[in-house]
Design a protein around this motif. Structure first.
Motif, PDB file in Angstrom:
ATOM      1  N   MET A 122      36.454 -33.758  23.874  1.00  0.00           N
ATOM      2  CA  MET A 122      35.285 -34.190  24.628  1.00  0.00           C
ATOM      3  C   MET A 122      35.601 -35.413  25.487  1.00  0.00           C
ATOM      4  SD  MET A 122      32.933 -35.920  21.596  1.00  0.00           S
ATOM      5  CE  MET A 122      31.684 -36.546  22.729  1.00  0.00           C
ATOM      6  N   ALA A 123      34.829 -35.562  26.546  1.00  0.00           N
ATOM      7  CA  ALA A 123      34.870 -36.744  27.402  1.00  0.00           C
ATOM      8  C   ALA A 123      33.572 -37.516  27.217  1.00  0.00           C
ATOM      9  CB  ALA A 123      35.058 -36.331  28.862  1.00  0.00           C
ATOM     10  N   PHE A 124      33.592 -38.769  27.656  1.00  0.00           N
ATOM     11  CA  PHE A 124      32.484 -39.704  27.434  1.00  0.00           C
ATOM     12  C   PHE A 124      32.076 -40.237  28.801  1.00  0.00           C
ATOM     13  CE2 PHE A 124      31.157 -43.843  25.173  1.00  0.00           C
ATOM     14  CZ  PHE A 124      30.056 -43.267  24.563  1.00  0.00           C
ATOM     15  N   GLY A 125      30.964 -39.738  29.368  1.00  0.00           N
ATOM     16  CA  GLY A 125      30.610 -40.032  30.747  1.00  0.00           C
ATOM     17  C   GLY A 125      29.501 -41.052  30.896  1.00  0.00           C
ATOM     18  N   VAL A 126      29.875 -42.324  31.010  1.00  0.00           N
ATOM     19  CA  VAL A 126      28.889 -43.399  31.139  1.00  0.00           C
ATOM     20  C   VAL A 126      29.110 -44.197  32.418  1.00  0.00           C
ATOM     21  CG1 VAL A 126      27.972 -45.519  30.099  1.00  0.00           C
ATOM     22  CG2 VAL A 126      28.590 -43.589  28.641  1.00  0.00           C
ATOM     23  N   THR A 127      30.309 -44.737  32.620  1.00  0.00           N
ATOM     24  CA  THR A 127      30.577 -45.695  33.690  1.00  0.00           C
ATOM     25  C   THR A 127      30.432 -45.072  35.075  1.00  0.00           C
ATOM     26  OG1 THR A 127      32.135 -46.805  32.228  1.00  0.00           O
ATOM     27  CG2 THR A 127      32.271 -47.342  34.555  1.00  0.00           C
ATOM     28  N   GLU A 128      29.885 -45.862  35.995  1.00  0.00           N
ATOM     29  CA  GLU A 128      29.731 -45.418  37.383  1.00  0.00           C
ATOM     30  C   GLU A 128      30.287 -46.464  38.333  1.00  0.00           C
ATOM     31  OE1 GLU A 128      25.823 -44.060  38.352  1.00  0.00           O
ATOM     32  OE2 GLU A 128      25.694 -42.730  36.602  1.00  0.00           O
ATOM     33  N   PRO A 129      30.788 -46.033  39.501  1.00  0.00           N
ATOM     34  CA  PRO A 129      31.429 -46.979  40.415  1.00  0.00           C
ATOM     35  C   PRO A 129      30.497 -48.045  40.968  1.00  0.00           C
ATOM     36  CG  PRO A 129      31.235 -44.788  41.402  1.00  0.00           C
ATOM     37  CD  PRO A 129      30.901 -44.646  39.962  1.00  0.00           C
ATOM     38  N   SER A 130      29.214 -47.719  41.122  1.00  0.00           N
ATOM     39  CA  SER A 130      28.285 -48.686  41.709  1.00  0.00           C
ATOM     40  C   SER A 130      27.562 -49.528  40.665  1.00  0.00           C
ATOM     41  CB  SER A 130      27.251 -47.970  42.577  1.00  0.00           C
ATOM     42  OG  SER A 130      26.505 -47.053  41.791  1.00  0.00           O
ATOM     43  N   ALA A 131      27.721 -49.192  39.386  1.00  0.00           N
ATOM     44  CA  ALA A 131      26.998 -49.905  38.329  1.00  0.00           C
ATOM     45  C   ALA A 131      27.911 -50.788  37.495  1.00  0.00           C
ATOM     46  CB  ALA A 131      26.281 -48.904  37.424  1.00  0.00           C
ATOM     47  N   GLY A 132      29.149 -50.343  37.253  1.00  0.00           N
ATOM     48  CA  GLY A 132      30.064 -51.122  36.434  1.00  0.00           C
ATOM     49  C   GLY A 132      29.509 -51.345  35.038  1.00  0.00           C
ATOM     50  N   VAL A 133      29.519 -52.614  34.604  1.00  0.00           N
ATOM     51  CA  VAL A 133      29.040 -52.918  33.254  1.00  0.00           C
ATOM     52  C   VAL A 133      27.519 -52.986  33.174  1.00  0.00           C
ATOM     53  CG1 VAL A 133      31.139 -54.119  32.581  1.00  0.00           C
ATOM     54  CG2 VAL A 133      29.288 -55.409  33.659  1.00  0.00           C
ATOM     55  N   ASP A 134      26.832 -52.962  34.322  1.00  0.00           N
ATOM     56  CA  ASP A 134      25.364 -52.966  34.312  1.00  0.00           C
ATOM     57  C   ASP A 134      24.879 -51.526  34.194  1.00  0.00           C
ATOM     58  OD1 ASP A 134      22.671 -53.381  34.543  1.00  0.00           O
ATOM     59  OD2 ASP A 134      22.743 -54.371  36.501  1.00  0.00           O
ATOM     60  N   THR A 135      24.935 -51.015  32.975  1.00  0.00           N
ATOM     61  CA  THR A 135      24.620 -49.607  32.740  1.00  0.00           C
ATOM     62  C   THR A 135      23.197 -49.261  33.157  1.00  0.00           C
ATOM     63  OG1 THR A 135      26.176 -49.637  30.895  1.00  0.00           O
ATOM     64  CG2 THR A 135      24.644 -47.790  30.975  1.00  0.00           C
ATOM     65  N   SER A 136      22.293 -50.248  33.143  1.00  0.00           N
ATOM     66  CA  SER A 136      20.902 -49.973  33.509  1.00  0.00           C
ATOM     67  C   SER A 136      20.779 -49.465  34.941  1.00  0.00           C
ATOM     68  CB  SER A 136      20.043 -51.232  33.338  1.00  0.00           C
ATOM     69  OG  SER A 136      20.304 -52.181  34.354  1.00  0.00           O
ATOM     70  N   ARG A 137      21.792 -49.709  35.767  1.00  0.00           N
ATOM     71  CA  ARG A 137      21.719 -49.351  37.190  1.00  0.00           C
ATOM     72  C   ARG A 137      22.502 -48.080  37.523  1.00  0.00           C
ATOM     73  NH1 ARG A 137      19.036 -53.377  39.769  1.00  0.00           N
ATOM     74  NH2 ARG A 137      19.016 -55.405  38.716  1.00  0.00           N
ATOM     75  N   ILE A 138      22.792 -47.262  36.534  1.00  0.00           N
ATOM     76  CA  ILE A 138      23.431 -45.984  36.863  1.00  0.00           C
ATOM     77  C   ILE A 138      22.506 -45.168  37.762  1.00  0.00           C
ATOM     78  CG2 ILE A 138      24.787 -45.955  34.726  1.00  0.00           C
ATOM     79  CD1 ILE A 138      22.860 -43.724  33.727  1.00  0.00           C
ATOM     80  N   THR A 139      23.105 -44.374  38.626  1.00  0.00           N
ATOM     81  CA  THR A 139      22.317 -43.584  39.576  1.00  0.00           C
ATOM     82  C   THR A 139      22.418 -42.083  39.321  1.00  0.00           C
ATOM     83  OG1 THR A 139      24.164 -43.605  41.148  1.00  0.00           O
ATOM     84  CG2 THR A 139      22.502 -45.333  41.377  1.00  0.00           C
ATOM     85  N   THR A 140      23.272 -41.661  38.385  1.00  0.00           N
ATOM     86  CA  THR A 140      23.299 -40.250  38.015  1.00  0.00           C
ATOM     87  C   THR A 140      21.942 -39.878  37.438  1.00  0.00           C
ATOM     88  OG1 THR A 140      25.668 -40.274  37.587  1.00  0.00           O
ATOM     89  CG2 THR A 140      24.389 -38.549  36.499  1.00  0.00           C
TER      90      THR A 140
END
Length: 387
Positions: A122-140
């Protein structure tokens, strides 16, 4: 907090050490050079039952805790497998955590035994290029439709995506609010459908045996029964994976630091300059002695954090401290090994250059040292937030 039986832990340490050391430093040099996934290594741990270390026995695992898993991953790092070997195994340890604690009974019975046997990656899909460590700002985003959801977005630094069959994917199911920025995110455990997810590998400095990737998600359809737990509570479930991740990477880094220290000590004892082994020089000996002490100290806080997690006690401060101290001590030991070997440290046949490259990663991932300091400053000391 119940102490684990030292005899049991020593048996786990001895058994996993012997297993990991069947794969020597040259094996890992070749995997690093050729960018080959260490499937033989993974199979050896699967055959030993270790991939299911934290999966309950009723779902095909061996039902151990994070303490035992941390000991195992330390031994993998210490064997010289480093981040490549440890990453290949620890993705069977912490990413399933949210499924174990919050997944439906059907989800657990169908997938956990396959993970424990090494039949499912399995893979673990959390991090996004525009959010970084501020997970609250993911756009997916996941948009509701009849019987399921449609997901669109982008992820980055996703391990295992070249080969994974499933992905634990975090997406927004309702808009972010300033009042409750971490609400409104949902975890999905679904197929890594390559017709809907484009996987692009990232060339990188180290840990070359285990892939890191960008994902581009285009109208990925998932079913309602692929939601982990409740809609909108995905971030809180992630903590069942993130704190253990910080603890185990600390132990991996400590193990890697000890592997580098061993190589440095061996070289300092055998390398003769001006008719004396260089280890006689305090400028060589003292930094290595200092690293030994720092690695010992870092291990203590990591094991305390693991014990707290197993006891289902809040362990955020301890997990973050473990990650910070383990990363610092491990990298410093690798850097000092490079300095001890001098010019030979740059030669791949002496191996420490790989240790150094792999150890550098853990100062920025899975969370940077600066963000750990921010966490301690604000959450523990009560200082005003700087961002």
């Amino acid at each position: 907090m119940t102490e684990k039986d030292p005899a049991d832990l020593e048996l786990i340490r001895k058994t996993t050490r012997e297993l990991a050391r069947k794969f020597d430093l040259e094996y890992w040099r070749q995997k690093d050079t050729k960018h080959e996934y260490p499937w033989e290594f993974v199979k050896a741990f699967a055959d030993g039952g270790w991939l299911g270390a934290m999966i309950p026995e009723e779902y095909g695992g061996i039902g151990l805790g994070l303490v035992e898993s941390a000991v195992m991953l330390h031994e993998i790092g210490y064997s010289g497998a480093g981040a490549s070997g440890a990453s290949a195994i620890h993705f069977y340890i912490f990413p399933p955590g949210p499924i174990i604690r919050h997944g439906s009974e059907e989800m657990k019975r169908e997938f956990l035994p396959k993970i424990a046997k090494g039949e499912l990656l399995m893979a673990f899909g959390v991090t996004e290029p525009s959010a970084g460590v501020d997970t609250s700002r993911i756009t997916t985003r996941a948009v509701k439709q009849e019987g399921g959801w449609v997901i669109n977005g982008q992820k980055v630094w996703i391990t295992n995506a070249q080969n994974a069959q499933k992905i634990l994917l975090l997406a927004r199911t309702s808009p972010r609010t300033d009042e409750k920025p971490m609400d409104g995110m949902t975890l999905f455990f679904t197929d890594l459908d390559r017709e809907r997810i484009t996987v692009r590998e990232i060339e990188k400095l180290g840990r070359s045996a285990v892939d890191s990737n960008e994902l581009f998600i285009d109208n990925l359809e998932v079913r309602d029964d692929e939601v982990v737990g409740e809609v909108g509570k995905g971030f809180s479930y992630l903590l069942d994976g993130l704190n253990p991740e910080r603890i185990v990477v600390s132990m991996e880094q400590i193990g890697l630091g000890r592997a580098a220290l061993d190589e440095a000590v061996k070289y300092a004892n055998s390398r003769v300059v001006f008719d004396r082994p260089i280890g006689k020089n305090q400028a060589v000996a003292h930094p290595l002695a200092d690293s030994w002490m720092r690695l010992q100290a870092a291990e203590q806080i990591a094991m305390k954090a693991a014990q707290m997690y197993d006891a289902e006690q809040p362990c955020g401060p301890e997990a973050n401290a473990a990650k910070f101290l383990g990363s610092e001590a491990g990298f410093q030991a690798c850097d000092r090994a490079m300095q001890t070997l001098g010019g030979y440290s740059y030669a791949k046949e002496y191996y420490v250059e790989r240790f150094w490259r792999e150890s550098r990663l853990l100062k920025v991932a899975p969370i940077s040292q600066e963000m750990v300091l921010n966490y301690v400053s604000t959450k523990i000391l009560g200082l005003p937030k700087s961002y």
